[in-house]
Design an enzyme around this catalytic site. Structure first.
Site, PDB file in Angstrom:
ATOM      1  N   ASN A 150      53.149  39.098  34.288  1.00 48.04           N
ATOM      2  CA  ASN A 150      54.387  38.936  34.070  1.00 48.04           C
ATOM      3  C   ASN A 150      55.101  37.668  33.473  1.00 48.04           C
ATOM      4  O   ASN A 150      56.024  37.679  32.723  1.00 48.04           O
ATOM      5  CB  ASN A 150      55.400  39.594  35.484  1.00 48.04           C
ATOM      6  CG  ASN A 150      55.145  38.666  36.321  1.00 48.04           C
ATOM      7  OD1 ASN A 150      54.104  37.953  36.781  1.00 48.04           O
ATOM      8  ND2 ASN A 150      56.288  38.485  37.236  1.00 48.04           N
ATOM      9  N   GLU A 248      50.194  35.374  46.950  1.00 45.30           N
ATOM     10  CA  GLU A 248      51.807  35.663  46.439  1.00 45.30           C
ATOM     11  C   GLU A 248      51.805  36.958  45.786  1.00 45.30           C
ATOM     12  O   GLU A 248      51.339  37.444  44.798  1.00 45.30           O
ATOM     13  CB  GLU A 248      52.269  34.776  45.455  1.00 45.30           C
ATOM     14  CG  GLU A 248      52.113  33.290  45.837  1.00 45.30           C
ATOM     15  CD  GLU A 248      52.886  32.839  47.154  1.00 45.30           C
ATOM     16  OE1 GLU A 248      54.166  33.745  47.277  1.00 45.30           O
ATOM     17  OE2 GLU A 248      52.674  31.952  47.808  1.00 45.30           O
ATOM     18  N   CYS A 282      58.814  39.105  39.968  1.00 44.82           N
ATOM     19  CA  CYS A 282      58.853  39.509  41.358  1.00 44.82           C
ATOM     20  C   CYS A 282      59.845  39.158  42.123  1.00 44.82           C
ATOM     21  O   CYS A 282      59.863  39.864  43.281  1.00 44.82           O
ATOM     22  CB  CYS A 282      57.457  38.685  42.131  1.00 44.82           C
ATOM     23  SG  CYS A 282      57.722  36.789  41.853  1.00 44.82           S
ATOM     24  N   GLU A 461      53.606  28.558  48.149  1.00 44.49           N
ATOM     25  CA  GLU A 461      53.350  27.403  46.919  1.00 44.49           C
ATOM     26  C   GLU A 461      54.578  26.315  46.919  1.00 44.49           C
ATOM     27  O   GLU A 461      55.502  26.540  47.693  1.00 44.49           O
ATOM     28  CB  GLU A 461      52.965  28.363  45.604  1.00 44.49           C
ATOM     29  CG  GLU A 461      51.961  29.390  45.797  1.00 44.49           C
ATOM     30  CD  GLU A 461      51.837  29.994  44.486  1.00 44.49           C
ATOM     31  OE1 GLU A 461      52.861  30.477  44.001  1.00 44.49           O
ATOM     32  OE2 GLU A 461      50.581  29.881  43.935  1.00 44.49           O
TER      33      GLU A 461
HETATM   34  P1  NDP Z   1      47.392  42.901  39.851  1.00 44.29           P
HETATM   35  O1  NDP Z   1      47.306  42.764  41.285  1.00 44.29           O
HETATM   36  O2  NDP Z   1      47.227  44.174  39.218  1.00 44.29           O
HETATM   37  O3  NDP Z   1      46.975  41.651  39.096  1.00 44.29           O
HETATM   38  C1  NDP Z   1      46.904  40.176  39.216  1.00 44.29           C
HETATM   39  C2  NDP Z   1      45.767  39.299  38.949  1.00 44.29           C
HETATM   40  O4  NDP Z   1      44.553  39.776  39.698  1.00 44.29           O
HETATM   41  C3  NDP Z   1      45.299  39.917  37.476  1.00 44.29           C
HETATM   42  O5  NDP Z   1      44.702  38.750  36.792  1.00 44.29           O
HETATM   43  C4  NDP Z   1      43.973  40.892  37.588  1.00 44.29           C
HETATM   44  O6  NDP Z   1      43.208  41.091  36.548  1.00 44.29           O
HETATM   45  C5  NDP Z   1      43.321  40.285  38.828  1.00 44.29           C
HETATM   46  N1  NDP Z   1      42.817  41.172  39.754  1.00 44.29           N
HETATM   47  C6  NDP Z   1      42.707  42.594  39.830  1.00 44.29           C
HETATM   48  N2  NDP Z   1      41.819  43.126  40.735  1.00 44.29           N
HETATM   49  C7  NDP Z   1      41.260  42.047  41.187  1.00 44.29           C
HETATM   50  C8  NDP Z   1      40.253  41.661  42.202  1.00 44.29           C
HETATM   51  N3  NDP Z   1      39.770  43.034  42.630  1.00 44.29           N
HETATM   52  N4  NDP Z   1      39.783  40.547  42.514  1.00 44.29           N
HETATM   53  C9  NDP Z   1      40.385  39.531  41.947  1.00 44.29           C
HETATM   54  N5  NDP Z   1      41.336  39.610  41.074  1.00 44.29           N
HETATM   55  C10 NDP Z   1      41.870  40.925  40.524  1.00 44.29           C
HETATM   56  O7  NDP Z   1      48.799  42.561  39.555  1.00 44.29           O
HETATM   57  P2  NDP Z   1      49.717  42.618  38.104  1.00 44.29           P
HETATM   58  O8  NDP Z   1      49.225  41.992  37.089  1.00 44.29           O
HETATM   59  O9  NDP Z   1      50.016  44.120  37.902  1.00 44.29           O
HETATM   60  O10 NDP Z   1      50.821  42.018  38.422  1.00 44.29           O
HETATM   61  C11 NDP Z   1      52.116  42.397  38.890  1.00 44.29           C
HETATM   62  C12 NDP Z   1      52.313  42.358  40.634  1.00 44.29           C
HETATM   63  O11 NDP Z   1      52.396  40.856  40.706  1.00 44.29           O
HETATM   64  C13 NDP Z   1      53.387  42.744  41.149  1.00 44.29           C
HETATM   65  O12 NDP Z   1      53.265  43.586  42.215  1.00 44.29           O
HETATM   66  C14 NDP Z   1      54.493  41.385  41.391  1.00 44.29           C
HETATM   67  O13 NDP Z   1      55.310  41.696  42.400  1.00 44.29           O
HETATM   68  C15 NDP Z   1      53.189  40.515  41.583  1.00 44.29           C
HETATM   69  N6  NDP Z   1      53.989  39.220  41.666  1.00 44.29           N
HETATM   70  C16 NDP Z   1      54.108  38.415  42.587  1.00 44.29           C
HETATM   71  C17 NDP Z   1      54.824  37.046  42.540  1.00 44.29           C
HETATM   72  C18 NDP Z   1      54.919  36.371  43.624  1.00 44.29           C
HETATM   73  O14 NDP Z   1      55.018  35.336  43.467  1.00 44.29           O
HETATM   74  N7  NDP Z   1      54.948  37.012  44.801  1.00 44.29           N
HETATM   75  C19 NDP Z   1      54.936  36.628  41.099  1.00 44.29           C
HETATM   76  C20 NDP Z   1      54.678  37.571  40.135  1.00 44.29           C
HETATM   77  C21 NDP Z   1      54.064  38.902  40.371  1.00 44.29           C
HETATM   78  P3  NDP Z   1      43.427  42.114  35.651  1.00 44.29           P
HETATM   79  O15 NDP Z   1      44.871  41.974  35.058  1.00 44.29           O
HETATM   80  O16 NDP Z   1      42.218  41.863  34.603  1.00 44.29           O
HETATM   81  O17 NDP Z   1      43.653  43.572  36.226  1.00 44.29           O
END
Ligand code: NDP
Length: 480
Positions: A150, A248, A282, A461
């Site tokens: 995002n 996070e 988020c 963080e």
């Molecule tokens: P995901 O959890 O699907 O992915 C986040 C990252 O993790 C991506 O790089 C993804 O790779 C990777 N990933 C996926 N599976 C694994 C695994 N098994 N082991 C290690 N890494 C993995 O989240 P989204 O990308 O869909 O992002 C949206 C989410 O992020 C929402 O829930 C949002 O709330 C949260 N978010 C939280 C924030 C915070 O500060 N708390 C800030 C911004 C977003 P790939 O893309 O290749 O699957």
């Protein structure tokens, strides 16, 4: 078509498998580049590079590492427009947002931690007549930084910068959905001659490369931002290996509006906190609770403003809302709108895919959607949708709205609108959430702790919290 590479040991490196994944432009729905479909072999290579670089990088003075971060920031700044165009194209966000928020913030992240590390110190505890303790804060070694789609460079640099500043070497895994600016960052590191192996960027699928990164024996810590389900998966594989973790995760943030607020300021900000980045931040406030005495007025004014939001091609200067990030995500958000109807909600505006013309005819656009008439505990009001969809609900008392606000499994952020100082303090204390914004939203001081409670994550963080996470405390006790 552009083909991206991994950045390992200081050079652009194709994936060992030779396989690539399609990368789509959300505004057109078309493939425009290829990214490495990396495997554990690429992760191994990156970990070896990071391990070899670790002692040399940790041995630099804080000032020397600070200088390197400043150079990264300056080079991104020189190429700011190229970065903004790439971020907008890769993610579907308006170019104006990438220019004013994403890329400037990524630059600030590097500058902020370049400065912070020069001010970071350990503690000292004197035991009168016995001796003195002092605490060393030492780098961990090789660490993993995993970020979502995002806010691609914004969130990746928020992790990489403190990790490097504290003397660690890094394997970064950007989301496979938005790899472009991470790739440009590799070019920046090559341009400035960053010592080899200090930062490595491996592209690919989360369950494949992310998993092997999180379970690699030589990776000492994982800084992850993403969904709660992925965070749970990472914790389940990394906790038995005793890796340090900062998670996070998701949110379902309340936006609480009292009748005594500065109405115009609240209305303007609530449009942003609901729909900025197509609601894919988020911290967006997706559950809006409005004191009953102003509920009808708010509903009319809010819906009329939302209706006039300009959805457009993200490259257009005056576009306020771009495309959502992927077709899968579009369908997920649409399925929640259907669920809201099944649960008895009324759609006040939006509710459908937006069909565009010309270049964007097959793009993934969604009308901003406002829903009312749902109970606080239905699925629409409990689960993270992470798109341009908000619900509005009236309330009558502080206790009632606190109960609504705290009723989800999440606790990332909350926004509160009131001019009553006592109420602001009272409510802030009772909200179960890592961040509370009073009469504002997304105002960020990078020194403050950032993170969520409950299923929104563990750890914080920002500022010294991040530097503490990326270092190991060692107490030295000297008797005299
Ligand atoms: P995901 O959890 O699907 O992915 C986040 C990252 O993790 C991506 O790089 C993804 O790779 C990777 N990933 C996926 N599976 C694994 C695994 N098994 N082991 C290690 N890494 C993995 O989240 P989204 O990308 O869909 O992002 C949206 C989410 O992020 C929402 O829930 C949002 O709330 C949260 N978010 C939280 C924030 C915070 O500060 N708390 C800030 C911004 C977003 P790939 O893309 O290749 O699957």
């Amino acid at each position: 078509m552009k083909t991206f590479s991994n950045y390992i040991n200081g050079i652009l490196t194709p994936p060992i498998s030779g396989n690539y994944l399609n990368n789509y432009e959300p505004a057109t729905g078309k493939i425009y580049s290829l990214i490495p479909d990396s495997t554990d072999l690429d992760i191994n290579m990156a970990v070896i590079a990071a391990k070899n670089a670790a002692s040399g990088w940790a041995a630099l003075s804080n000032e020397q590492r600070s200088d390197w971060l400043m150079k990264i920031a300056a080079r991104i700044e020189q190429k700011q427009e190229e970065f903004a165009v790439a971020e907008s194209r890769d993610n579907g966000k308006p170019i104006s947002l990438a220019r004013t928020m994403d890329i400037p913030r990524a630059i600030s992240n590097f500058r902020f931690f370049a400065n912070a590390i020069t001010q970071f110190g350990g503690e000292s505890h004197h035991m009168q007549g016995i001796g003195i303790n002092y605490t060393l804060r030492q780098a961990l070694g090789v660490v993993a930084c995993i970020s979502p789609w995002n806010l691609p460079l914004y969130l990746l640099s928020w992790k990489i910068a403190p990790a490097l500043a504290a003397g660690n070497t890094v394997i970064a895994k950007p989301s496979e959905i938005t790899p472009f600016t991470a790739y440009l960052l590799s070019e920046v590191c090559i341009d400035i001659g960053l010592p080899i192996g200090v930062l490595n960027i491996v592209h690919g699928l989360g369950p494949k490369v992310g998993d092997s990164l999180c379970t690699h024996h030589d990776v000492k810590a994982i800084s992850f931002t993403g969904g709660t389900a992925t965070g749970r998966r990472i914790a389940s594989v990394a906790a038995p290996l005793f890796k340090k973790m900062s998670l996070e995760l998701g949110g379902k943030n309340p936006n609480i509006i009292f009748a005594d607020c500065d109405y115009d300021q609240m209305l303007k900000t609530t449009i942003r906190s609901s729909f900025a980045n197509q609601g894919q931040i988020c911290l967006c406030g997706s559950r809006i609770f409005v004191e009953r005495s102003i509920y009808d007025r708010f509903k009319i004014d809010f819906v009329s403003k939302v209706d006039s939001l300009k959805i457009g091609d993200p490259v257009d200067e005056d576009c306020k809302m771009g495309a959502v990030v992927s077709e899968t995500h579009l369908n997920k958000v649409l399925s929640y709108i259907s669920l809201a109807k099944e649960e008895g909600g009324s759609i006040l505006c939006g509710g459908h895919r937006k069909i565009m013309h010309g270049r964007c005819a097959e793009g993934w656009f969604l009308q901003p959607t406002v829903i009312e008439g749902l109970p606080h505990d239905c699925r629409t009001n409990q689960e993270e949708i992470f798109g341009p969809v908000v619900t509005i609900t009236p309330f009558d008392s502080e206790d009632e709205v606190i109960m609504y606000a705290n009723s989800t499994e999440y606790g990332l952020s909350a926004t509160l609108w009131t001019s009553n100082l006592g109420r602001a303090h009272r409510m802030s204390e009772k909200l179960v959430s890592g961040i509370v914004w009073v009469n504002c939203w997304l105002v960020r001081d990078l020194r403050t702790p950032f993170g969520g409670m409950k299923n929104s994550g563990i750890g914080r963080e920002g500022g010294y919290e991040a530097l503490r996470f990326f270092t190991e405390a060692k107490n030295v006790c000297i008797s005299y």
